[in-house]
Design an enzyme around this catalytic site. Structure first.
Site, PDB file in Angstrom:
ATOM      1  N   GLU C   8      -7.164  64.962  48.200  1.00 49.10           N
ATOM      2  CA  GLU C   8      -6.007  65.767  47.832  1.00 49.10           C
ATOM      3  C   GLU C   8      -5.928  65.738  46.316  1.00 49.10           C
ATOM      4  O   GLU C   8      -5.173  64.965  45.724  1.00 49.10           O
ATOM      5  CB  GLU C   8      -4.705  65.285  48.471  1.00 49.10           C
ATOM      6  CG  GLU C   8      -3.607  66.311  48.187  1.00 49.10           C
ATOM      7  CD  GLU C   8      -2.254  65.961  48.747  1.00 49.10           C
ATOM      8  OE1 GLU C   8      -2.188  65.318  49.810  1.00 49.10           O
ATOM      9  OE2 GLU C   8      -1.254  66.316  48.098  1.00 49.10           O
ATOM     10  N   HIS C  10      -5.877  68.273  43.016  1.00 51.94           N
ATOM     11  CA  HIS C  10      -5.578  69.681  42.753  1.00 51.94           C
ATOM     12  C   HIS C  10      -6.014  70.150  41.370  1.00 51.94           C
ATOM     13  O   HIS C  10      -6.140  69.370  40.435  1.00 51.94           O
ATOM     14  CB  HIS C  10      -4.077  69.904  42.909  1.00 51.94           C
ATOM     15  CG  HIS C  10      -3.557  69.427  44.226  1.00 51.94           C
ATOM     16  ND1 HIS C  10      -3.936  69.973  45.415  1.00 51.94           N
ATOM     17  CD2 HIS C  10      -2.689  68.425  44.543  1.00 51.94           C
ATOM     18  CE1 HIS C  10      -3.318  69.357  46.415  1.00 51.94           C
ATOM     19  NE2 HIS C  10      -2.562  68.399  45.913  1.00 51.94           N
ATOM     20  N   ASP C 287      -3.753  62.555  44.933  1.00 55.02           N
ATOM     21  CA  ASP C 287      -2.776  63.606  44.642  1.00 55.02           C
ATOM     22  C   ASP C 287      -2.736  63.938  43.160  1.00 55.02           C
ATOM     23  O   ASP C 287      -1.704  64.345  42.632  1.00 55.02           O
ATOM     24  CB  ASP C 287      -1.375  63.231  45.135  1.00 55.02           C
ATOM     25  CG  ASP C 287      -0.530  64.475  45.462  1.00 55.02           C
ATOM     26  OD1 ASP C 287      -0.947  65.592  45.126  1.00 55.02           O
ATOM     27  OD2 ASP C 287       0.551  64.320  46.037  1.00 55.02           O
TER      28      ASP C 287
END
Lengths: 327, 327, 327, 327
Positions: C8, C10, C287
């Site tokens: 995850e 980005h 993240d």
């Protein structure tokens, strides 16, 4: 769950039956001896009732290990293994076998392991701790240098080695004198077997034979809880290791050891074991006939772990370790 | 967290300093002996730096327990306790004391415990395992009947008793011969102390003196992980207990024992201990100077437990057990 | 540990950058936007410093999902995927890719998934929750019947589908009105995504496409802790399930879902997840850039699990799921 | 264990009985309505059979909270509380009471809470989530400023406040439209109540009334698993909190909240809760009649926690919180 496989599941032959006397109160002897001698009857009923598809069978304790004369030890091992092979042949879908081994003589042990693995199609060996060699007082552990060829053979044959407990002889563990309630599974079994395992780790045998697979029962004989401290006590001391092996104890524990749940049906301990060694190295077992199959199975089927781990610990880890699904 | 209290925190006097030699490599001796002899200087700095408000101090090991002559043992205990009382008097806000006791003679032990608890305002006693009495080979554990009056006194004085490890003598534990790396905190300490604790539980002393409070270091010397099996092996056997005590081992463990984190800074083991004995009976400790205060504190301050338990284990359990906030 | 893989992670393209504004205080915007636009520079340095070998990259949120016009959504998805493919091509040893998908139109989504999986060699898709279709108020979840062909395609292409959070639109979740601090990762992300996942489970899509693999971030968006209650509330009521799917929620959760650690660096929650879904279905993620790589990595490298599970969660589960080692 | 005390245990009066219809299949209604209306008969038998000494009773849901007219809400609350007081008076050794409150009007709520705590000797209040005030669409949560005097009164009266779930009204939670299986205890109850609790934490009410004690059922409505992320998402952003309260969410959670096991009989979740909030703040409950007493009790009596924690969670925490042993 159905399909469970157990791997600390004992039987006796006539010659070894008495070895199991004395652990339990006398009024249990009739039941216990029946349980030990039976294979195809009540044992299968217990398995059927409790979702246990297979037992990998092993001789009771201490049996072969307590026979100081190596030739007699070998003779007994061969007889037990042959009888076991016959029983397995009747229901290979329900029973498989671990070899009993005359560890008193490493060459004999190798020979018998090889015979069992290749000719009898056994799945590994189960040995009851140290052997008494020559005299009852001559206690020998398998970290001794003369066992190096044995470990080489075990690796070569890809034979998992179940290190099963036995009681120390009295002169080696005076702390239990007068306290017989601490012997056997209550405490002494665990201590004895844990130290044997630690001696193996420290000996360097896993450096030389990194493919070795050692199995410990009873949720690891106490080792998971203490493994960190074993390596990390006195952490401010930057000292070279003072034992022959190259790596930390825990590295061998994590890479060469498997644990079973035999006789230790405690969720808290299982969770700790999962957090120390991981669920891929934990396997269901009951310790029949010293424990009940239903006690083990009822606990395990409901213990607070993931269903994925229940399947692995209950069945697929064993199927993989012993190549059971390739039949 | 700030305000931590530790209770396995050692010092030495000149006469006992050498008892700590040999556990660690020679090149650590200078550092270790400085750490043992210092109380008011670097020790306080370590405490300040790591949020440790108080140490309950105790003599190093085996010290008094290894002196076979009871009068000499008493003499040493008195000297050590007096020196400790002086040190505590300088900073009673930072240091409190456990008594060293000449357990070789129960009457002398009672007398010294009484003197320490009442006149010196000590907080309990810390004893280094079995005592050698009369001769070095005469090993005596405190479940022996002659200690009954001692336990009566400990209960009457409400003196928590810290059962600290020592190594077994060689003839009592041949399994370690040739494997010195298994001695001390690596393994033998834990086994020795766990069995001593189990002998106490089985002896019935907690039936007679239910107010006794025994403290074990090192996250319980392995007991939490195995406590279920200790009571529940062979569960199908409905047999009377074969030891003198009235209840199961675990009942004494749960009601008369406290654990500390000394030298066992492992979150997994702490969680297991919480799930076995509960957070009200676990107390922070470092095992200084054999472990670093920062190693203990950094681990504990971040270990994965609730903040409520961190406060209890770090401080308030000790404050309550030793009535530290009533000063 | 070295060799960690995260999934995850980005990035943004110019057109989607503003979608990430507003989640964080204004004075972080410069840093955040730099982090989002950078791929080959600081990102790689962060990875190198923290033992992270690979990131499977995905577009920021909500991006494509928030564009009501399907053709514009498709256009943006294609542009983002093409830019991503170019970046991955520069360092395929360090970066792989998840597809952004115009879920507004199932056919377009299928087409773009197929293009990404086959021509661009992407590893799956990451979709930011529900899509707004036609108008901003027309909220569509993927349990709707028109998505059946999409799920068929995802199964056929063996494309893991990362269901990433987004905030509910205001009229759908009035409970947060006036309480913006509960939006985003604090709370609303988790609730929104958990319900979307539950709707998928109840819809029967996993009965029809049992090979589907759905990934949830943030340690499972709260589901592991509540999964038992979801299936077992009112256990005395022996009622037929009232939803379309054939099995219990937990069976789909255990068989079709994977969790990542993204943004939820809590050991207690990880242990609970291990005990609910098992370590084979948990994968490390950070993240980035909303969380720091070092925060994630420092926690993960020391979290209180077995080394075997650390390796699986940190690396090998991802390598297996995305067939990374077959390159 | 015997002596268990439960505190999410419901009853209905004739006027509120229908509020419990619709949650369960129609063919359960006869059983459910009997269970709700009975207090002294089958309820006591269930308690006797399962080692449950006491239930602190509360009105079913949503009942008073769903009556928009404040005077009618008050009227119903008074009637329910009076009827409950009569029932408790018959067996004060087995039943105690939580007040239903007309939260629609804070002054009325204060008045009724005061009456219940002082004249009726109730043990606190149980309120079914938000209230509809004036019209069914006017949803009011208790973090609204007009409730400040109410919280002042609750603190002054030392009245624990059980925040019990209810379903959101449809226009407030469109995500469940067409998915009724996600309403009620399956999912919506938890989400609704968790957000209400978070709104209270963020509002600053616990800064102004630090003595407030809020009880959440169902093992904390999912909060323990996510509490870390709630406070720690985007940890690299050093921003001032953007809500009125002074401290982190978790500090209020740890200091002002208690959890019960009602309807969430999952060992894994209980362990996680112990590791997040500590066993002093967790209390046994069943959620009768929506859950069975035997389901709750059989699980709890065997769940894998320490016996010390079993006693605290099963009984003594409640005895202390509600001063039950001072009778």
């Amino acid at each position: 769950m159905n399909g469970k496989i157990g791997l600390e599941e004992h039987f006796a032959i006539r010659e070894t039956l008495q070895d199991s006397a004395g652990y339990l109160p006398n009024d249990c002897w009739s039941e216990l001896s029946n349980r030990l001698l039976d294979i195809q009857d009540d044992r299968l009923r217990q398995m059927d009732k409790n979702g246990m598809e297979m037992m990998i069978l092993s001789l009771n304790a201490p049996a072969v290990q307590a026979i100081p004369d190596p030739r007699k030890a070998r003779e007994l091992a061969i007889r037990a293994n042959d009888e076991l092979a016959e029983q397995v042949a009747k229901r290979p879908d329900r029973f498989q076998a671990f070899a009993a081994l005359p560890m008193q003589d490493p060459e004999m042990a190798i020979e018998e392991l090889e015979r069992c693995m290749t000719r009898l199609e056994f799945k590994g060996a189960l040995v009851n701790g140290f052997s008494q060699v020559g005299t009852p007082e001559n206690v020998v552990y398998y970290d001794a240098p003369q066992y190096d060829p044995f470990w080489a053979a075990a690796e070569r044959l890809d034979a998992p080695f179940y290190l099963h407990p036995r009681n120390p002889i009295s002169s080696w563990a005076q702390i239990y004198d007068g306290h017989p309630w601490l012997l056997g599974p209550t405490w002494a079994f665990g201590q004895e077997t844990a130290v044997h395992a630690l001696r193996l780790m420290a000996s360097g045998v896993f450096d030389r034979y990194p493919g070795l697979k050692i199995i410990l029962g009873h949720m690891g004989e106490g080792l998971p809880y203490s493994m960190w401290r074993i390596d990390n006590r006195n952490a401010w001391v930057d000292a070279p290791k003072n034992y022959p092996a190259k790596r930390k104890f825990c590295e061998y524990f994590q890479n060469n050891f498997y644990l079973t749940t035999s006789g230790n049906f405690r969720t808290q301990s299982l969770i700790d074991a999962i957090l120390e060694i991981g669920s891929d190295r934990i396997l269901f077992s009951t310790d029949w006939p010293f424990e009940n199959v239903d006690h083990a199975a009822n606990w395990f089927d409901a213990t607070s772990i993931s269903e994925a781990d229940r399947l692995k610990i209950g069945r697929t880890n064993a199927a993989k370790l012993f190549k059971l699904d390739r039949r």
